[in-house]
Motif scaffolding. Structure first.
Motif, mmCIF file in Angstrom:
data_model
loop_
_atom_site.group_PDB
_atom_site.id
_atom_site.type_symbol
_atom_site.label_atom_id
_atom_site.label_comp_id
_atom_site.label_asym_id
_atom_site.label_seq_id
_atom_site.Cartn_x
_atom_site.Cartn_y
_atom_site.Cartn_z
ATOM 1 N N TYR A 14 -30.399 30.236 13.613
ATOM 2 C CA TYR A 14 -29.482 31.314 13.235
ATOM 3 C C TYR A 14 -28.086 31.082 13.816
ATOM 4 N N LEU A 15 -28.026 30.702 15.085
ATOM 5 C CA LEU A 15 -26.729 30.474 15.723
ATOM 6 C C LEU A 15 -26.000 29.300 15.083
ATOM 7 N N GLU A 16 -26.728 28.239 14.775
ATOM 8 C CA GLU A 16 -26.092 27.105 14.128
ATOM 9 C C GLU A 16 -25.612 27.465 12.722
ATOM 10 N N ALA A 17 -26.387 28.257 12.012
ATOM 11 C CA ALA A 17 -25.979 28.673 10.674
ATOM 12 C C ALA A 17 -24.721 29.541 10.728
ATOM 13 N N HIS A 18 -24.610 30.358 11.754
ATOM 14 C CA HIS A 18 -23.462 31.263 11.851
ATOM 15 C C HIS A 18 -22.234 30.581 12.443
ATOM 16 N N HIS A 19 -22.417 29.763 13.495
ATOM 17 C CA HIS A 19 -21.285 29.166 14.209
ATOM 18 C C HIS A 19 -21.067 27.693 13.895
ATOM 19 N N GLY A 20 -21.999 27.071 13.230
ATOM 20 C CA GLY A 20 -21.901 25.634 13.022
ATOM 21 C C GLY A 20 -22.603 24.899 14.147
ATOM 22 N N SER A 21 -22.600 23.591 14.078
ATOM 23 C CA SER A 21 -23.341 22.802 15.062
ATOM 24 C C SER A 21 -22.525 22.484 16.303
ATOM 25 N N ALA A 22 -21.252 22.827 16.316
ATOM 26 C CA ALA A 22 -20.412 22.544 17.492
ATOM 27 C C ALA A 22 -20.873 23.374 18.683
ATOM 28 N N PRO A 23 -20.741 22.841 19.876
ATOM 29 C CA PRO A 23 -21.097 23.621 21.072
ATOM 30 C C PRO A 23 -20.241 24.883 21.154
ATOM 31 N N ARG A 24 -20.844 25.962 21.639
ATOM 32 C CA ARG A 24 -20.167 27.259 21.688
ATOM 33 C C ARG A 24 -19.928 27.691 23.130
ATOM 34 N N ALA A 25 -18.897 28.494 23.280
ATOM 35 C CA ALA A 25 -18.667 29.132 24.577
ATOM 36 C C ALA A 25 -19.696 30.257 24.733
ATOM 37 N N ARG A 26 -19.953 30.643 25.967
ATOM 38 C CA ARG A 26 -20.921 31.714 26.246
ATOM 39 C C ARG A 26 -20.178 32.875 26.892
ATOM 40 N N TRP A 27 -19.595 33.692 26.032
ATOM 41 C CA TRP A 27 -18.728 34.776 26.498
ATOM 42 C C TRP A 27 -19.504 35.835 27.270
ATOM 43 N N THR A 28 -20.676 36.192 26.795
ATOM 44 C CA THR A 28 -21.443 37.258 27.445
ATOM 45 C C THR A 28 -21.830 36.860 28.861
ATOM 46 N N GLU A 29 -22.369 35.651 29.025
ATOM 47 C CA GLU A 29 -22.763 35.215 30.361
ATOM 48 C C GLU A 29 -21.574 35.151 31.296
ATOM 49 N N ALA A 30 -20.442 34.643 30.791
ATOM 50 C CA ALA A 30 -19.243 34.542 31.620
ATOM 51 C C ALA A 30 -18.782 35.924 32.069
ATOM 52 N N ALA A 31 -18.765 36.879 31.160
ATOM 53 C CA ALA A 31 -18.328 38.234 31.516
ATOM 54 C C ALA A 31 -19.269 38.872 32.527
ATOM 55 N N VAL A 32 -20.568 38.700 32.342
ATOM 56 C CA VAL A 32 -21.538 39.293 33.271
ATOM 57 C C VAL A 32 -21.381 38.689 34.666
ATOM 58 N N VAL A 33 -21.244 37.379 34.753
ATOM 59 C CA VAL A 33 -21.113 36.729 36.058
ATOM 60 C C VAL A 33 -19.829 37.166 36.758
ATOM 61 N N VAL A 34 -18.715 37.187 36.035
ATOM 62 C CA VAL A 34 -17.445 37.565 36.661
ATOM 63 C C VAL A 34 -17.447 39.040 37.058
ATOM 64 N N MET A 35 -17.978 39.902 36.218
ATOM 65 C CA MET A 35 -18.032 41.325 36.578
ATOM 66 C C MET A 35 -18.943 41.549 37.785
ATOM 67 N N THR A 36 -20.080 40.891 37.824
ATOM 68 C CA THR A 36 -20.986 41.023 38.955
ATOM 69 C C THR A 36 -20.325 40.512 40.237
ATOM 70 N N ALA A 37 -19.685 39.362 40.157
ATOM 71 C CA ALA A 37 -19.001 38.810 41.331
ATOM 72 C C ALA A 37 -17.877 39.739 41.786
ATOM 73 N N THR A 38 -17.144 40.316 40.847
ATOM 74 C CA THR A 38 -16.056 41.233 41.194
ATOM 75 C C THR A 38 -16.594 42.461 41.909
ATOM 76 N N PHE A 39 -17.653 43.056 41.392
ATOM 77 C CA PHE A 39 -18.235 44.238 42.045
ATOM 78 C C PHE A 39 -18.776 43.896 43.431
ATOM 79 N N MET A 40 -19.437 42.766 43.555
ATOM 80 C CA MET A 40 -19.990 42.387 44.852
ATOM 81 C C MET A 40 -18.879 42.095 45.867
ATOM 82 N N LEU A 41 -17.857 41.342 45.453
ATOM 83 C CA LEU A 41 -16.761 41.028 46.366
ATOM 84 C C LEU A 41 -15.994 42.285 46.764
ATOM 85 N N THR A 42 -15.795 43.192 45.825
ATOM 86 C CA THR A 42 -15.110 44.452 46.141
ATOM 87 C C THR A 42 -15.883 45.205 47.218
ATOM 88 N N SER A 43 -17.177 45.266 47.075
ATOM 89 C CA SER A 43 -18.019 45.947 48.064
ATOM 90 C C SER A 43 -17.945 45.264 49.424
#
Length: 189
Positions: free
Chosen positions: A71-100
């Motif tokens: 499904y992902l290849e059909a929608h985005h093509g066969s080129a490697p894709r960025a992983r926006w969701t994982e990046a956002a989750v990691v950065v938001m989690t790190a930001t909350f933890m560092l703030t604390s």
């Protein structure tokens, strides 16, 4: 001719587990597209399960991971894709933890001032956590204390941005931009 089987609650749970597993792998797709794929898979598995049984239907599917990749290849093509969701989750989690952590460190500095001298008065400075946190300034007046500072240093922001790029594999977007432009031009001509 085969007779249609009734699906018991356990069969429905097995089908829903596969549907849920597929959905978790399709978060790079738009919401409407994910919902459509979920609905289609659920419908097709229910029909196949009634015809050939749940075990056979799930075995014939080949696994949610392979289906999600298709499904992902059909929608985005066969080129490697960025992983926006994982990046956002990691950065938001790190930001909350560092703030604390930074807030607790600044608060501990103020508590240390008052623990060392309960009658302390004046302004006290602390350089913060080395290279990651800006200076903290404590003001103590009549036993009351307030502080300012302790925010992220420029290095912390750079590290968060670097984490976003590395975890999200954002560099994969750059070569795809040119390919998309050429593809769009080809379709408009």
């Amino acid at each position: 001719m085969t007779m249609a089987r009734d699906l018991n609650p356990l069969d429905r749970i097995r089908i829903e587990r596969v549907v849920w597993s597929l959905d978790q792998r399709l978060y790079d797709l738009p919401r409407r597209v994910r919902i459509t794929h979920r609905r289609d898979l659920r419908h097709n598995l229910n029909e196949a399960a009634r015809d050939i049984g749940v075990s056979a239907a799930l075995r014939d599917l080949g696994g949610a991971s392979a289906l999600a990749d298709a499904y992902l290849e059909a929608h985005h093509g066969s080129a490697p894709r960025a992983r926006w969701t994982e990046a956002a989750v990691v950065v938001m989690t790190a930001t909350f933890m560092l703030t604390s952590v930074f807030f607790d460190a600044a608060k501990a500095f103020g508590d240390g001032i008052l623990a060392g001298d309960p009658d302390a008065e004046g302004t006290f400075r602390w350089s913060g956590i080395s290279s990651l946190q800006n200076d903290v300034t404590y003001t103590v007046t009549d036993g009351e204390h307030t502080f300012v500072g302790g925010s992220f240093s420029p290095l912390t922001w750079v590290l968060l941005a670097l984490g976003f790029v590395v975890v999200g594999r954002v560099w994969r977007v750059v070569p795809n931009l040119g390919a998309r432009r050429h593809r769009d031009v080809a379709f408009t001509e």
